[in-house]
Enzyme design. Structure first.
Site, PDB file in Angstrom:
ATOM      1  N   ARG A 210     -12.809  20.406  75.383  1.00 10.97           N
ATOM      2  CA  ARG A 210     -13.843  20.595  74.329  1.00 10.97           C
ATOM      3  C   ARG A 210     -13.793  21.833  73.563  1.00 10.97           C
ATOM      4  O   ARG A 210     -13.106  22.587  73.153  1.00 10.97           O
ATOM      5  CB  ARG A 210     -15.314  19.612  74.653  1.00 10.97           C
ATOM      6  CG  ARG A 210     -15.896  19.404  73.695  1.00 10.97           C
ATOM      7  CD  ARG A 210     -17.169  18.299  74.247  1.00 10.97           C
ATOM      8  NE  ARG A 210     -17.931  18.845  75.083  1.00 10.97           N
ATOM      9  CZ  ARG A 210     -19.180  18.729  75.775  1.00 10.97           C
ATOM     10  NH1 ARG A 210     -19.732  17.581  74.824  1.00 10.97           N
ATOM     11  NH2 ARG A 210     -19.778  19.442  76.490  1.00 10.97           N
TER      12      ARG A 210
ATOM     13  N   ASP B 235     -23.052  17.256  79.560  1.00 11.94           N
ATOM     14  CA  ASP B 235     -24.332  17.777  79.093  1.00 11.94           C
ATOM     15  C   ASP B 235     -25.224  16.561  78.382  1.00 11.94           C
ATOM     16  O   ASP B 235     -26.491  16.609  78.280  1.00 11.94           O
ATOM     17  CB  ASP B 235     -24.362  18.839  78.392  1.00 11.94           C
ATOM     18  CG  ASP B 235     -23.049  18.802  77.303  1.00 11.94           C
ATOM     19  OD1 ASP B 235     -22.515  17.756  77.026  1.00 11.94           O
ATOM     20  OD2 ASP B 235     -22.920  19.888  76.778  1.00 11.94           O
TER      21      ASP B 235
ATOM     22  N   ASP C 269     -17.707  22.310  81.922  1.00 11.71           N
ATOM     23  CA  ASP C 269     -18.305  23.363  80.860  1.00 11.71           C
ATOM     24  C   ASP C 269     -20.125  23.142  81.129  1.00 11.71           C
ATOM     25  O   ASP C 269     -20.837  23.369  80.240  1.00 11.71           O
ATOM     26  CB  ASP C 269     -18.320  22.758  79.485  1.00 11.71           C
ATOM     27  CG  ASP C 269     -18.517  21.195  79.280  1.00 11.71           C
ATOM     28  OD1 ASP C 269     -18.747  20.436  80.346  1.00 11.71           O
ATOM     29  OD2 ASP C 269     -18.186  20.900  77.921  1.00 11.71           O
TER      30      ASP C 269
ATOM     31  N   THR D 130     -17.260  15.997  84.391  1.00  8.78           N
ATOM     32  CA  THR D 130     -16.522  16.019  83.203  1.00  8.78           C
ATOM     33  C   THR D 130     -15.349  16.914  83.673  1.00  8.78           C
ATOM     34  O   THR D 130     -15.481  17.756  84.168  1.00  8.78           O
ATOM     35  CB  THR D 130     -17.370  16.628  82.094  1.00  8.78           C
ATOM     36  OG1 THR D 130     -16.459  17.113  81.049  1.00  8.78           O
ATOM     37  CG2 THR D 130     -18.286  17.931  82.712  1.00  8.78           C
TER      38      THR D 130
ATOM     39  N   ARG E 195     -20.627   5.875  75.278  1.00 12.13           N
ATOM     40  CA  ARG E 195     -21.453   6.704  74.539  1.00 12.13           C
ATOM     41  C   ARG E 195     -22.653   5.867  73.727  1.00 12.13           C
ATOM     42  O   ARG E 195     -22.175   4.860  73.228  1.00 12.13           O
ATOM     43  CB  ARG E 195     -20.613   7.636  73.382  1.00 12.13           C
ATOM     44  CG  ARG E 195     -19.646   8.380  74.366  1.00 12.13           C
ATOM     45  CD  ARG E 195     -19.119   9.546  73.337  1.00 12.13           C
ATOM     46  NE  ARG E 195     -17.603  10.080  74.138  1.00 12.13           N
ATOM     47  CZ  ARG E 195     -18.010  11.197  75.029  1.00 12.13           C
ATOM     48  NH1 ARG E 195     -19.085  11.681  75.228  1.00 12.13           N
ATOM     49  NH2 ARG E 195     -16.717  11.600  75.355  1.00 12.13           N
TER      50      ARG E 195
ATOM     51  N   GLY F  68     -17.680  10.725  78.615  1.00 16.18           N
ATOM     52  CA  GLY F  68     -16.092  10.611  79.170  1.00 16.18           C
ATOM     53  C   GLY F  68     -15.889  10.466  80.347  1.00 16.18           C
ATOM     54  O   GLY F  68     -16.838  11.312  81.239  1.00 16.18           O
TER      55      GLY F  68
ATOM     56  N   ASP G  87     -13.946  18.969  81.543  1.00 18.08           N
ATOM     57  CA  ASP G  87     -14.226  20.263  80.704  1.00 18.08           C
ATOM     58  C   ASP G  87     -14.570  21.664  81.694  1.00 18.08           C
ATOM     59  O   ASP G  87     -14.533  22.563  81.333  1.00 18.08           O
ATOM     60  CB  ASP G  87     -14.936  19.959  79.682  1.00 18.08           C
ATOM     61  CG  ASP G  87     -14.525  18.965  78.733  1.00 18.08           C
ATOM     62  OD1 ASP G  87     -13.259  18.492  78.819  1.00 18.08           O
ATOM     63  OD2 ASP G  87     -15.435  18.159  78.066  1.00 18.08           O
TER      64      ASP G  87
END
Length: 319
Positions: A171, A103, A129, A125, A72, A11, A127
């Site tokens: 996510r 990741d 995360d 990202t 992707r 993303g 996120d």
């Protein structure tokens, strides 16, 4: 090492262009040839590779998205896909690779490193995360986008005396929801790292209503569930007029904030330093405002943790 490559994968995130710019210019500063790989690992497999110059990254630091595009690629998860990618690296004489992404992108970098091609990961990202770094590129911009949207939603919620459930991205992580909820004074914040106590949310809404509060904002991280269904449950249980807003991919776009531009520039430049130092299979990050690097496999083996003190504070302030 004379030739390195750079790609963005997964993303997109605001600040990726600033990271690309830093990688390209830092490489050229050290007399390296730098190649941009378009469309991530799919572009690597397809040989969509072009040498970059200083002008290739002119006037992009303020732009959202990624000038190298992203995609992707399921094929790259296979041995055959990785073999094709390595063939392209050999064809262009590329000796090292910098991967900007999350990741999944890092796992691809790890595979290439295992096969003899040194890679460095740069966390990009929204996120936030990725273990091993306090912040990822894009998180601050996405957070500010969410805050601006919630500010506008609260104006409408106040005017119509309604409860709003706002679903945000992230996510499986609740960072965006937590930070935005605390910054915007949300009445309830629902994140995947904490149990979803639906009836506690209802009781808080009822207590507010009893003391004359006419509107409420509930922030729901996408990893918790569906905001539309959650809004229906609130309306059925509490009999409050409830509306739902799913912010969606607006959170991934826009001009990066100063914080993301600076972070991306620092991380991108540090990635080139690591390549020149002979490091491989590592990711760069920032902890306590100090640049760090970790072995990718060791970082990804750690569990992403949220700041539970912030979560506790948000509950204390939203009584």
């Amino acid at each position: 090492m004379k030739k390195i490559g750079v790609l963005t994968s997964g993303g997109d995130a605001p600040g990726m262009n600033a990271a690309i710019r830093a990688v390209v210019r830092k490489a050229i500063y050290h007399d390296l040839k730098i190649y941009g790989i378009r469309y991530g690992y799919q572009g690597l497999i397809d040989g969509n590779i072009t040498e970059m110059e200083l002008g290739s990254v002119g006037d992009i630091i303020q732009r959202g998205g990624t000038v190298l595009y992203s995609a992707r690629c399921e094929e790259f998860k296979t041995e055959e896909g990785q073999r094709k990618g390595i063939e392209q690296l050999k064809k262009h004489g590329i000796e090292g690779l910098i991967v900007i992404g999350g990741d999944g992108s890092f796992r691809g970098a790890e595979k290439l490193t295992e096969k003899g091609y040194p890679c460095i990961g740069v966390p990009g990202t929204i996120d936030n995360d990725i273990p091993g770094t306090d912040f990822t590129i894009g998180f601050d911009t996405a957070l500010n986008t969410v805050i601006q949207a919630i500010d506008k939603i609260r104006d409408t919620a106040t005017s119509h005396e309604r409860t709003y459930v706002v679903e945000v991205m992230g996510r499986h992580a609740g960072d965006i929801a937590l930070w935005a909820g605390l910054a915007d004074g949300a009445e309830s914040i629902l994140i995947p790292e904490q149990p979803d106590n639906f009836y506690e949310v209802i009781e808080k809404l009822k207590r507010g209503h009893e003391r004359g509060k006419k509107h409420s904002i509930i922030i729901l991280a996408e990893g918790v569930g569906n905001a539309v269904e959650y809004g229906k449950r609130i309306k059925e249980e509490a009999q409050f007029e409830t509306r739902v807003t799913v912010l969606g991919h607006t959170q991934r776009g826009g001009s990066p904030t100063a914080a993301d531009r600076v972070l991306a520039s620092r991380l991108g430049a540090r990635a080139v330093d690591l390549i020149l130092e002979g490091k491989a299979g590592r990711m760069v990050g920032i902890q306590n405002n100090v640049l760090v690097d970790h072995v990718i496999s060791e970082a990804l083996a750690q569990e992403h943790k949220i700041d539970l003190d912030m979560y506790k504070l948000s509950n204390e302030l939203s009584i």
